[in-house]
Design a protein around this motif. Sequence first.
Motif, PDB file in Angstrom:
ATOM      1  N   MET A   1       0.842  -1.172   0.000  1.00 36.49           N
ATOM      2  CA  MET A   1       0.000   0.000   0.000  1.00 36.49           C
ATOM      3  C   MET A   1       0.885   1.231   0.000  1.00 36.49           C
ATOM      4  SD  MET A   1      -2.888  -0.889   2.845  1.00 36.49           S
ATOM      5  CE  MET A   1      -3.871   0.534   2.450  1.00 36.49           C
ATOM      6  N   ALA A   2       0.462   2.205  -0.743  1.00 30.82           N
ATOM      7  CA  ALA A   2       1.140   3.491  -0.748  1.00 30.82           C
ATOM      8  C   ALA A   2       0.669   4.317   0.448  1.00 30.82           C
ATOM      9  CB  ALA A   2       0.844   4.221  -2.052  1.00 30.82           C
ATOM     10  N   ALA A   3       1.462   5.307   0.816  1.00 35.00           N
ATOM     11  CA  ALA A   3       1.095   6.182   1.924  1.00 35.00           C
ATOM     12  C   ALA A   3      -0.263   6.828   1.660  1.00 35.00           C
ATOM     13  CB  ALA A   3       2.162   7.250   2.113  1.00 35.00           C
ATOM     14  N   GLY A   4      -1.069   6.939   2.717  1.00 34.71           N
ATOM     15  CA  GLY A   4      -2.384   7.556   2.586  1.00 34.71           C
ATOM     16  C   GLY A   4      -3.333   7.072   3.650  1.00 34.71           C
ATOM     17  N   ASP A   5      -4.565   7.535   3.563  1.00 33.30           N
ATOM     18  CA  ASP A   5      -5.639   7.139   4.475  1.00 33.30           C
ATOM     19  C   ASP A   5      -6.677   6.352   3.684  1.00 33.30           C
ATOM     20  OD1 ASP A   5      -4.698   8.509   6.847  1.00 33.30           O
ATOM     21  OD2 ASP A   5      -5.222  10.371   5.816  1.00 33.30           O
ATOM     22  N   TYR A   6      -7.126   5.249   4.253  1.00 31.96           N
ATOM     23  CA  TYR A   6      -8.041   4.350   3.567  1.00 31.96           C
ATOM     24  C   TYR A   6      -9.165   3.919   4.499  1.00 31.96           C
ATOM     25  CZ  TYR A   6      -3.918   3.833   0.572  1.00 31.96           C
ATOM     26  OH  TYR A   6      -2.842   4.077  -0.237  1.00 31.96           O
ATOM     27  N   VAL A   7     -10.289   3.535   3.920  1.00 32.71           N
ATOM     28  CA  VAL A   7     -11.387   2.919   4.652  1.00 32.71           C
ATOM     29  C   VAL A   7     -11.716   1.618   3.934  1.00 32.71           C
ATOM     30  CG1 VAL A   7     -13.786   3.117   5.397  1.00 32.71           C
ATOM     31  CG2 VAL A   7     -12.320   5.144   5.385  1.00 32.71           C
ATOM     32  N   PHE A   8     -11.750   0.531   4.680  1.00 32.06           N
ATOM     33  CA  PHE A   8     -12.052  -0.783   4.129  1.00 32.06           C
ATOM     34  C   PHE A   8     -13.305  -1.342   4.774  1.00 32.06           C
ATOM     35  CE2 PHE A   8      -7.398  -0.614   3.639  1.00 32.06           C
ATOM     36  CZ  PHE A   8      -7.287  -0.899   2.293  1.00 32.06           C
ATOM     37  N   GLY A   9     -13.983  -2.215   4.054  1.00 33.53           N
ATOM     38  CA  GLY A   9     -15.129  -2.943   4.585  1.00 33.53           C
ATOM     39  C   GLY A   9     -14.934  -4.425   4.326  1.00 33.53           C
ATOM     40  N   THR A  10     -15.531  -5.248   5.174  1.00 32.02           N
ATOM     41  CA  THR A  10     -15.407  -6.697   5.016  1.00 32.02           C
ATOM     42  C   THR A  10     -16.776  -7.320   4.747  1.00 32.02           C
ATOM     43  OG1 THR A  10     -15.700  -7.080   7.384  1.00 32.02           O
ATOM     44  CG2 THR A  10     -13.432  -6.815   6.592  1.00 32.02           C
ATOM     45  N   LEU A  23       0.798  -0.588   9.715  1.00 31.14           N
ATOM     46  CA  LEU A  23      -0.506   0.029   9.506  1.00 31.14           C
ATOM     47  C   LEU A  23      -0.969   0.645  10.812  1.00 31.14           C
ATOM     48  CD1 LEU A  23      -2.435  -2.724   7.484  1.00 31.14           C
ATOM     49  CD2 LEU A  23      -1.247  -0.720   6.590  1.00 31.14           C
ATOM     50  N   ILE A  24      -1.518   1.839  10.727  1.00 31.22           N
ATOM     51  CA  ILE A  24      -2.146   2.490  11.865  1.00 31.22           C
ATOM     52  C   ILE A  24      -3.648   2.325  11.641  1.00 31.22           C
ATOM     53  CG2 ILE A  24      -2.427   4.647  13.120  1.00 31.22           C
ATOM     54  CD1 ILE A  24       0.299   5.486  11.799  1.00 31.22           C
ATOM     55  N   VAL A  25      -4.299   1.604  12.534  1.00 25.77           N
ATOM     56  CA  VAL A  25      -5.663   1.144  12.291  1.00 25.77           C
ATOM     57  C   VAL A  25      -6.624   1.644  13.363  1.00 25.77           C
ATOM     58  CG1 VAL A  25      -7.105  -0.912  11.968  1.00 25.77           C
ATOM     59  CG2 VAL A  25      -4.711  -0.961  11.251  1.00 25.77           C
ATOM     60  N   THR A  26      -7.791   2.091  12.939  1.00 29.37           N
ATOM     61  CA  THR A  26      -8.904   2.332  13.854  1.00 29.37           C
ATOM     62  C   THR A  26      -9.845   1.146  13.670  1.00 29.37           C
ATOM     63  OG1 THR A  26      -8.683   4.719  13.562  1.00 29.37           O
ATOM     64  CG2 THR A  26     -10.722   3.916  14.550  1.00 29.37           C
ATOM     65  N   LEU A  27      -9.837   0.248  14.633  1.00 27.69           N
ATOM     66  CA  LEU A  27     -10.651  -0.958  14.563  1.00 27.69           C
ATOM     67  C   LEU A  27     -12.122  -0.623  14.802  1.00 27.69           C
ATOM     68  CD1 LEU A  27      -8.240  -3.244  16.586  1.00 27.69           C
ATOM     69  CD2 LEU A  27      -8.709  -3.393  14.130  1.00 27.69           C
ATOM     70  N   PRO A  28     -13.024  -1.465  14.306  1.00 31.29           N
ATOM     71  CA  PRO A  28     -14.457  -1.225  14.527  1.00 31.29           C
ATOM     72  C   PRO A  28     -14.767  -1.079  16.021  1.00 31.29           C
ATOM     73  CG  PRO A  28     -14.136  -3.029  12.982  1.00 31.29           C
ATOM     74  CD  PRO A  28     -12.782  -2.687  13.544  1.00 31.29           C
ATOM     75  N   SER A  29     -15.597  -0.132  16.345  1.00 32.73           N
ATOM     76  CA  SER A  29     -16.036   0.125  17.723  1.00 32.73           C
ATOM     77  C   SER A  29     -14.908   0.591  18.636  1.00 32.73           C
ATOM     78  CB  SER A  29     -16.695  -1.125  18.330  1.00 32.73           C
ATOM     79  OG  SER A  29     -17.785  -1.530  17.535  1.00 32.73           O
ATOM     80  N   GLU A  30     -13.774   1.007  18.084  1.00 35.55           N
ATOM     81  CA  GLU A  30     -12.660   1.510  18.877  1.00 35.55           C
ATOM     82  C   GLU A  30     -12.461   2.992  18.595  1.00 35.55           C
ATOM     83  OE1 GLU A  30     -10.497  -0.200  21.011  1.00 35.55           O
ATOM     84  OE2 GLU A  30     -11.706  -2.002  20.815  1.00 35.55           O
ATOM     85  N   VAL A  31     -12.008   3.718  19.579  1.00 40.28           N
ATOM     86  CA  VAL A  31     -11.705   5.135  19.419  1.00 40.28           C
ATOM     87  C   VAL A  31     -10.198   5.320  19.261  1.00 40.28           C
ATOM     88  CG1 VAL A  31     -11.823   7.396  20.529  1.00 40.28           C
ATOM     89  CG2 VAL A  31     -13.716   5.789  20.765  1.00 40.28           C
ATOM     90  N   GLU A  32      -9.428   4.534  19.991  1.00 42.01           N
ATOM     91  CA  GLU A  32      -7.973   4.628  19.985  1.00 42.01           C
ATOM     92  C   GLU A  32      -7.379   3.948  18.759  1.00 42.01           C
ATOM     93  OE1 GLU A  32      -5.778   5.033  23.144  1.00 42.01           O
ATOM     94  OE2 GLU A  32      -7.401   5.812  24.375  1.00 42.01           O
ATOM     95  N   LEU A  33      -6.262   4.485  18.292  1.00 41.19           N
ATOM     96  CA  LEU A  33      -5.546   3.899  17.167  1.00 41.19           C
ATOM     97  C   LEU A  33      -4.732   2.701  17.635  1.00 41.19           C
ATOM     98  CD1 LEU A  33      -4.191   7.163  15.530  1.00 41.19           C
ATOM     99  CD2 LEU A  33      -6.158   5.815  14.802  1.00 41.19           C
ATOM    100  N   PHE A  50     -13.343  -0.417   8.767  1.00 41.09           N
ATOM    101  CA  PHE A  50     -12.226   0.054   9.581  1.00 41.09           C
ATOM    102  C   PHE A  50     -11.362   1.010   8.768  1.00 41.09           C
ATOM    103  CE2 PHE A  50     -10.943  -3.750   7.417  1.00 41.09           C
ATOM    104  CZ  PHE A  50      -9.594  -3.638   7.145  1.00 41.09           C
ATOM    105  N   LYS A  51     -10.667   1.888   9.489  1.00 41.19           N
ATOM    106  CA  LYS A  51      -9.842   2.916   8.857  1.00 41.19           C
ATOM    107  C   LYS A  51      -8.370   2.558   9.019  1.00 41.19           C
ATOM    108  CE  LYS A  51     -13.234   6.475   9.843  1.00 41.19           C
ATOM    109  NZ  LYS A  51     -13.526   7.714  10.584  1.00 41.19           N
ATOM    110  N   VAL A  52      -7.596   2.843   7.969  1.00 43.89           N
ATOM    111  CA  VAL A  52      -6.170   2.538   7.968  1.00 43.89           C
ATOM    112  C   VAL A  52      -5.398   3.767   7.511  1.00 43.89           C
ATOM    113  CG1 VAL A  52      -4.375   1.111   6.899  1.00 43.89           C
ATOM    114  CG2 VAL A  52      -6.577   0.103   7.465  1.00 43.89           C
ATOM    115  N   THR A  53      -4.319   4.074   8.222  1.00 49.99           N
ATOM    116  CA  THR A  53      -3.384   5.107   7.796  1.00 49.99           C
ATOM    117  C   THR A  53      -2.043   4.443   7.525  1.00 49.99           C
ATOM    118  OG1 THR A  53      -4.480   6.825   9.076  1.00 49.99           O
ATOM    119  CG2 THR A  53      -2.192   7.235   8.465  1.00 49.99           C
TER     120      THR A  53
END
Length: 63
Positions: A1-10, A23-33, A50-53
Amino acid sequence: MAAGDYVFGTSQKEVMAIVSGQLIVTLPSEVELSIFKTGESFIILANQEFKVTVKNNTAYLCT
């Protein structure tokens, strides 16, 4: 993956394994990275979003 911010769904349960980089991830139902580095993995259940940076090029394997 190239640098950036992404949102994925499963549509099914997935294991995300970091092959290189991190990967810096915001997991579902989580506030903290969460930071996952080479050799680490995390699980995302079905029908979740979930969000990935990415700061530097990173490789992952999704199973």
